[in-house]
Each structure stands twice: as C-alpha cells, then as structure tokens.
Write a protein that holds these residues in place. Structure first.
Motif, PDB file in Angstrom:
ATOM      1  N   THR A 355       0.831  -1.208   0.000  1.00  0.00           N
ATOM      2  CA  THR A 355       0.000   0.000   0.000  1.00  0.00           C
ATOM      3  C   THR A 355       0.864   1.256   0.000  1.00  0.00           C
ATOM      4  O   THR A 355       0.598   2.220  -0.728  1.00  0.00           O
ATOM      5  N   GLY A 356       1.926   1.233   0.798  1.00  0.00           N
ATOM      6  CA  GLY A 356       2.811   2.401   0.861  1.00  0.00           C
ATOM      7  C   GLY A 356       3.502   2.662  -0.463  1.00  0.00           C
ATOM      8  O   GLY A 356       3.635   3.815  -0.882  1.00  0.00           O
ATOM      9  N   MET A 357       3.954   1.595  -1.147  1.00  0.00           N
ATOM     10  CA  MET A 357       4.592   1.782  -2.455  1.00  0.00           C
ATOM     11  C   MET A 357       3.621   2.409  -3.449  1.00  0.00           C
ATOM     12  O   MET A 357       3.968   3.340  -4.183  1.00  0.00           O
ATOM     13  N   ARG A 358       2.404   1.892  -3.465  1.00  0.00           N
ATOM     14  CA  ARG A 358       1.414   2.428  -4.406  1.00  0.00           C
ATOM     15  C   ARG A 358       1.072   3.889  -4.067  1.00  0.00           C
ATOM     16  O   ARG A 358       0.921   4.728  -4.956  1.00  0.00           O
ATOM     17  N   GLU A 359       0.962   4.205  -2.780  1.00  0.00           N
ATOM     18  CA  GLU A 359       0.643   5.584  -2.381  1.00  0.00           C
ATOM     19  C   GLU A 359       1.763   6.545  -2.779  1.00  0.00           C
ATOM     20  O   GLU A 359       1.500   7.678  -3.179  1.00  0.00           O
ATOM     21  N   ARG A 360       3.009   6.108  -2.661  1.00  0.00           N
ATOM     22  CA  ARG A 360       4.121   6.971  -3.052  1.00  0.00           C
ATOM     23  C   ARG A 360       4.066   7.283  -4.540  1.00  0.00           C
ATOM     24  O   ARG A 360       4.310   8.424  -4.956  1.00  0.00           O
ATOM     25  N   ALA A 361       3.772   6.271  -5.348  1.00  0.00           N
ATOM     26  CA  ALA A 361       3.699   6.501  -6.794  1.00  0.00           C
ATOM     27  C   ALA A 361       2.522   7.404  -7.152  1.00  0.00           C
ATOM     28  O   ALA A 361       2.663   8.362  -7.926  1.00  0.00           O
ATOM     29  N   VAL A 362       1.373   7.119  -6.587  1.00  0.00           N
ATOM     30  CA  VAL A 362       0.168   7.899  -6.904  1.00  0.00           C
ATOM     31  C   VAL A 362       0.323   9.341  -6.451  1.00  0.00           C
ATOM     32  O   VAL A 362      -0.152  10.274  -7.111  1.00  0.00           O
ATOM     33  N   ALA A 363       0.980   9.573  -5.299  1.00  0.00           N
ATOM     34  CA  ALA A 363       1.150  10.934  -4.788  1.00  0.00           C
ATOM     35  C   ALA A 363       1.908  11.816  -5.764  1.00  0.00           C
ATOM     36  O   ALA A 363       1.747  13.038  -5.759  1.00  0.00           O
ATOM     37  N   LEU A 364       2.742  11.212  -6.617  1.00  0.00           N
ATOM     38  CA  LEU A 364       3.505  11.975  -7.607  1.00  0.00           C
ATOM     39  C   LEU A 364       2.883  11.897  -8.991  1.00  0.00           C
ATOM     40  O   LEU A 364       3.509  12.304  -9.974  1.00  0.00           O
ATOM     41  N   GLY A 365       1.659  11.377  -9.064  1.00  0.00           N
ATOM     42  CA  GLY A 365       0.985  11.271 -10.355  1.00  0.00           C
ATOM     43  C   GLY A 365       1.374  10.049 -11.150  1.00  0.00           C
ATOM     44  O   GLY A 365       1.116   9.983 -12.359  1.00  0.00           O
ATOM     45  N   GLY A 366       2.016   9.060 -10.513  1.00  0.00           N
ATOM     46  CA  GLY A 366       2.472   7.873 -11.212  1.00  0.00           C
ATOM     47  C   GLY A 366       1.619   6.656 -10.916  1.00  0.00           C
ATOM     48  O   GLY A 366       0.519   6.742 -10.385  1.00  0.00           O
ATOM     49  N   THR A 367       2.156   5.495 -11.270  1.00  0.00           N
ATOM     50  CA  THR A 367       1.430   4.237 -11.080  1.00  0.00           C
ATOM     51  C   THR A 367       2.383   3.182 -10.543  1.00  0.00           C
ATOM     52  O   THR A 367       3.611   3.281 -10.691  1.00  0.00           O
ATOM     53  N   LEU A 368       1.815   2.150  -9.931  1.00  0.00           N
ATOM     54  CA  LEU A 368       2.574   0.991  -9.490  1.00  0.00           C
ATOM     55  C   LEU A 368       1.775  -0.254  -9.831  1.00  0.00           C
ATOM     56  O   LEU A 368       0.589  -0.356  -9.488  1.00  0.00           O
ATOM     57  N   THR A 369       2.399  -1.193 -10.541  1.00  0.00           N
ATOM     58  CA  THR A 369       1.721  -2.412 -10.984  1.00  0.00           C
ATOM     59  C   THR A 369       2.561  -3.626 -10.649  1.00  0.00           C
ATOM     60  O   THR A 369       3.788  -3.542 -10.489  1.00  0.00           O
ATOM     61  N   LEU A 370       1.900  -4.784 -10.547  1.00  0.00           N
ATOM     62  CA  LEU A 370       2.543  -6.074 -10.306  1.00  0.00           C
ATOM     63  C   LEU A 370       2.327  -6.957 -11.526  1.00  0.00           C
ATOM     64  O   LEU A 370       1.209  -7.021 -12.068  1.00  0.00           O
ATOM     65  N   HIS A 371       3.389  -7.644 -11.965  1.00  0.00           N
ATOM     66  CA  HIS A 371       3.317  -8.525 -13.124  1.00  0.00           C
ATOM     67  C   HIS A 371       3.878  -9.890 -12.744  1.00  0.00           C
ATOM     68  O   HIS A 371       4.976  -9.989 -12.185  1.00  0.00           O
ATOM     69  N   GLU A 372       3.126 -10.931 -13.084  1.00  0.00           N
ATOM     70  CA  GLU A 372       3.566 -12.302 -12.814  1.00  0.00           C
ATOM     71  C   GLU A 372       4.674 -12.696 -13.793  1.00  0.00           C
ATOM     72  O   GLU A 372       4.570 -12.459 -14.994  1.00  0.00           O
TER      73      GLU A 372
END
Length: 392
Positions: A355-372
């Motif tokens: 959750t923290g990683m995703r919040e850091r990315a979103v706070a700067l207008g970015g995205t965070l995704t997971l890929h198998e």
C-alpha cells in the motif's frame, strides 16, 4: 489530475487548524458607550440652539440612553435591539424633545439586526421608521415634505441592505474558514501518512535484515565461527542505519530537528541499499542504472523507498534467491522495476508495504503495478519526472 501532496521528507510540521482569530467587529461595550456619548453630547449641544416644544428633562435623558442600552443585546438577544431602539426613539420624538442624533441608535439597530440574520425583523423595523418619517413630514405641511419622506424611506432601506451586506460577508468568511480548515486537515493527514510510510519502510527493511542475519548467526555460530562475524557486522550496520533514520523522523515529529538534506534517500544510495540487502542472503543485480541527476528529489526518494520496500518483501515473503533492479529514465518519466525469482503473486502479500509503495507513486501522479513472471514477480513503478518550474 492527481492531488498534489507535500514532497516526502520535506516535513513542514503539522498544520495548525483554525488560522487567525475571527474579526467580529468592535466590542459591544465600545459600541454602546460610543453611541450613548454621541447621542447625549450631540443632543445637549443641538438643544441649546433650538426652540424645542419641550425642554430636556430626566425622561429625555433616560430615552437618550435607552436606545444605546438596547444595542447591548447584540450578542445575546439580537432580536431585542430594534424594538428597544424603536420605542426609545419614537417616544423621544413624539414627546417633542429637541432634535439631535437620537436616530443613531435606531440606525445601528437596523443594521445589526439585518447583520444578525433577522432579515424580516430588520425590514419591518425599517418600514415602521419609514412610515413615521412619512407621517411626520406630511404633518409639517411643508411643500418639500415628499422629498424628505423619500429620503427617509431610502435611508431606511439602505440601512437594511448594509446589514445584509455584512451578513453575506460574514457567511463568506465562515465558508472560507471551513474550507481552509478542511484543506489543513487534509494536509495534516497527508503529513502523518508520509511519516508513517517512511517509518514503516525504514523499520521493516532494517528489522527484516536483522532477523535474517540473527538466524544465520544462530545457525552457524557453533559450527562455522568464521561466518558469525559477517552476520553480526550486518546486524550492527542495519541497526545503526535504522536508528539514525528513526531518530531523524522522531525529531521531525517533535518539530525540533530538521531533516538533514544529506540523509534524504536518493537514487545515488541504491547501490548501498543493494549491498546491504545482499547481506541478508538475497543476490541483487543493478541493471540500466545511473544516478539520474536530472530527476527531482521527490521522485528520487519515492524510487528509493519503492525499491527498498520491494526488496524487503522479496526477502521476507517470496523465497527468492535473486532480484534484478532497473532504473530507467525516459523523456517524461522514471521507470523502476524490481524482478525476483520467487513465489510470484503468492509472495506478494497485501499489507502496509504494498500500500505504501502504491501511495508513493500515486502521490507523484504515477502508477505501481505487479506482473507475474515465470518464475517470480515484477514490481513496476512509473513516476512522472518533475521538470524545473513545474510541480507534480
């Protein structure tokens, strides 16, 4: 557009809700005393230059003071101001006392009644005052009485409108304060969330490494003493770094220790992060990596923290033996990927770290995704680059 949040680790301190003290006008006691003095002194002066049907006496003094005293109900019972002022002013003029500034308390009562939100009472009082002016002007049998009556009616209406203007201004200020307090509360919540993320990242990463190395030390301590020293050194280095960062964060919470610029996580510290992570037994490889000097400090810190947390999760949950970190800068974004050869999505446990990683990315207008991957998992974060003169 994503809402802009404060740059990580640039802690301004929690905002104080409420702002400056509300201006509510002069004190009621000041208004009462000032109006009473004006009416008394002004009437005594004007009476000495008039041939009034009735000289000033004790009743006249009482009526001259009654109107200002009625204004004392301004805060507690504003609906009492206008009736008291109407009764005092009307009685004074009907009894034939000398003309003077007796109408000042009535005028202020009309304005303050409208300002208090008693709209219809203010219009009713102004209407009664206007009717009295029309009647008095007509009884003078003066050819100019229509003009004087019209002026009196206009002034009565103007007084109500002035009071309503004050009321609307007060409502706008109250709405502005409400919105400002909401914005400050949102800032405070974001501030606390940023601190919580940083503390989580620092403590989780260091304690994870300490836990692994402590297990290694216990396992090899008796059978292979030569491996005991590196494990203890890794524990010492991780605990020292963790204590330093936690002290800084706690100092910021006390608002007595500024965060040292040199201690702010950046892309330049990623090789050190990879080296420290390898002490826990996870092999980390850096690919397509450079210090990326053109990247803003907010993006650099977010990238560092995302890599730190991703490596911590890999070491704790995925069972991976190796990880590959890539930091690639394009024209408009910084892309960070962390690949591992572990358990894949099964090792990506939901929690504060992800959750923290995703919040850091979103706070700067970015995205965070997971890929198998086969095998493993890829964590990919895309952070828009903050060019000079712009803000995320």
């Amino acid at each position: 557009m994503q809402p802009r949040s404060p740059e990580p680790t640039r802690y301004p301190g929690p905002p104080h809700i409420g702002g400056a003290r509300r201006f509510a006008g002069p004190p009621t006691s000041f208004i009462v005393i000032t109006v009473a003095l004006i009416q008394m002194v002004g009437t005594l002066f004007s009476a000495s230059h008039q041939n009034a049907p009735r000289p000033l006496d004790a009743l006249a003094i009482l009526l001259l003071l009654a109107g200002p005293v009625g204004l004392a109900f301004r805060k507690r019972s504003p609906q009492m101001m206008l009736p008291v002022a109407l009764a005092a002013t009307g009685s004074y003029l009907a009894l034939g006392y000398a003309w003077g500034p007796i109408v000042l308390s009535l005028a202020l009562a009309i304005v303050m009644t409208a300002a208090a939100g008693l709209r219809w009472q203010a219009w009713a009082g102004a209407g009664l005052a206007a009717a009295a002016v029309i009647t008095g002007a007509a009884l003078t049998w003066d050819e100019d009485w229509p003009l004087r009556a019209s002026a009196g009616v206009a002034w009565a209406a103007i007084l109500v409108l002035i009071g309503q203007g004050f009321r609307r201004r007060s409502e706008r200020l109250a709405e502005y304060r409400r919105r400002r307090e909401e914005a400050q509360k949102a800032e405070r919540d974001e501030y606390r969330l940023t601190l919580a993320r940083d503390i989580h990242d620092v403590v989780a990463h260091s304690l994870s490494m300490i836990n692994v190395q402590a297990s290694v030390a216990l396992h090899v301590g008796a059978d292979d003493p030569e491996k005991l020293r590196p494990a203890l050194e890794a524990i010492k280095a991780a605990s020292k770094e963790s204590l330093t960062e936690v002290r800084q964060l706690l100092g910021v919470l006390r608002e007595d220790v500024p965060l040292a610029p040199a201690a702010r996580p950046s892309l330049a510290r990623i090789p050190e992060l990879a080296k420290n992570t390898e002490l826990s037994g996870l092999r980390v490889t850096l690919e397509d990596y450079s210090t990326h000097q053109a990247v803003g400090p907010a993006q650099q810190e977010a990238a560092y923290r995302i890599i730190q947390e991703a490596l911590t999760n890999v070491g704790r949950h995925s069972g991976a033996r190796s990880a590959v970190v890539r930091v690639v800068q394009t024209a408009g974004a910084l892309t960070v990927t962390i690949d591992d050869d572990g358990a894949g999505m099964a090792g990506a446990l939901p929690g504060n770290g992800l959750t923290g990683m995703r919040e850091r990315a979103v706070a700067l207008g970015g995205t965070l995704t997971l890929h198998e991957l086969e095998p493993g998992l890829r964590v990919e974060a895309t952070l828009p680059i903050q060019h000079e003169g712009t803000r995320p």
